[in-house]
Design a protein around this motif. Structure first.
Motif, PDB file in Angstrom:
ATOM      1  N   ASP A 106     -49.277  71.770   2.869  1.00 24.15           N
ATOM      2  CA  ASP A 106     -49.927  71.294   1.662  1.00 24.15           C
ATOM      3  C   ASP A 106     -50.586  69.956   1.980  1.00 24.15           C
ATOM      4  O   ASP A 106     -50.018  69.131   2.712  1.00 24.15           O
ATOM      5  N   LEU A 232     -45.412  67.422  -5.270  1.00 20.99           N
ATOM      6  CA  LEU A 232     -45.357  68.725  -4.624  1.00 20.99           C
ATOM      7  C   LEU A 232     -44.062  69.460  -4.983  1.00 20.99           C
ATOM      8  O   LEU A 232     -44.076  70.680  -5.206  1.00 20.99           O
ATOM      9  N   ARG A 236     -44.007  73.143  -6.714  1.00 22.66           N
ATOM     10  CA  ARG A 236     -43.273  74.306  -6.212  1.00 22.66           C
ATOM     11  C   ARG A 236     -42.338  74.861  -7.299  1.00 22.66           C
ATOM     12  O   ARG A 236     -42.185  76.082  -7.443  1.00 22.66           O
TER      13      ARG A 236
END
Length: 254
Positions: A106, A232, A236
């Motif tokens: 990512d 992040l 997720r």
């Protein structure tokens, strides 16, 4: 009621590692104060994933989302996390546990590692600088390629003599080979960037080898509690819940 987020890290005998993971999760909580966020570990640190999921169930929740704090889909992601979750599901068959994808790849990880390096004062226009992007290393080649790809992107955006990946174990090149490669490209000064979330035994091995082979390299901190990493983790989590509701629209990465 939102499903609790259970972030699971590998764990380490080094207490700095667990402390850093807890600091990261504090950033996650600050971003989502409405969310029940808990921390777990696969090994070497407490509490263990099964115990945390059991506590979530004991608190009356019917489901939880496990977010592996792993940078690639190596052994721990493919074997250890599913095995721990399966054990809980066997003991608590009515408790739904959704597992998200790992953190990498990512762009937010790329930028977190880049910013940690930039915080040392390293400049992108230094033609005599060689940068080692240090990762743990894995027998799973795609996990190693992920780190090498980041180093290649850094090389393309700078004037450095070179930027290469190096690994603490299980993969090549190691730090001495990476330093030799950078010297051959004209590097006279060296920096070590960190493809680690937290300090620990493997990052310390990288640092020791870098000092042995370069003198006093510039050392970047691990990504740790960088806001981009926290964002992040939450992404997720959201993706895993969406996949549970609409599985055909969210195929899992292999």
């Amino acid at each position: 009621m939102n499903a609790p987020l259970v972030a699971v890290a590998h764990g380490s005998r080094d207490p700095r590692s667990a402390a850093t993971i807890h600091a990261l999760m504090d950033v996650v909580r600050a971003m989502r104060p409405d969310l029940d966020v808990r921390t777990a570990f696969l090994d070497l640190s407490a509490p263990r994933l099964g115990d945390v999921l059991g506590a979530v169930h004991g608190d009356g929740h019917r489901e939880a989302v496990v977010v592996p704090l792993l940078l690639g889909r190596a052994f721990h992601a493919r074997v250890d996390v599913p095995a721990a979750v399966a054990d809980v599901q066997q003991r608590l068959p009515r408790f739904r546990v959704h597992t998200s994808d790992v953190l990498g790849p990512d762009s937010r990880l790329d930028e977190a590692a880049w910013e940690r390096l930039a915080q040392t004062g390293v400049r992108a226009d230094d033609p005599e600088l060689g940068v080692v992007l240090a990762g743990a290393g894995s027998s799973h080649d795609p996990a190693n390629r992920l780190v090498a790809d980041v180093a290649a992107r850094w090389q393309a955006r700078t004037s450095w003599a070179g930027a290469v990946a190096a690994f603490a174990a299980a993969a090549d090149p190691d730090v001495p080979a990476a330093v030799a490669d950078l010297r051959a490209r004209g590097a006279r000064r060296f920096a070590v960037a960190s493809w680690f979330l937290a300090p620990g035994l493997l990052p310390d091995r990288i640092i020791r080898l870098a000092r042995e082979h370069t003198g006093e390299p510039v050392l970047a901190e691990p990504m740790a509690d960088h806001p981009g990493v926290a964002e992040l983790v939450l992404q997720r989590y959201a993706d895993a819940l969406a996949a549970a509701s609409h599985p055909a629209e969210y195929p899992r990465a292999q």
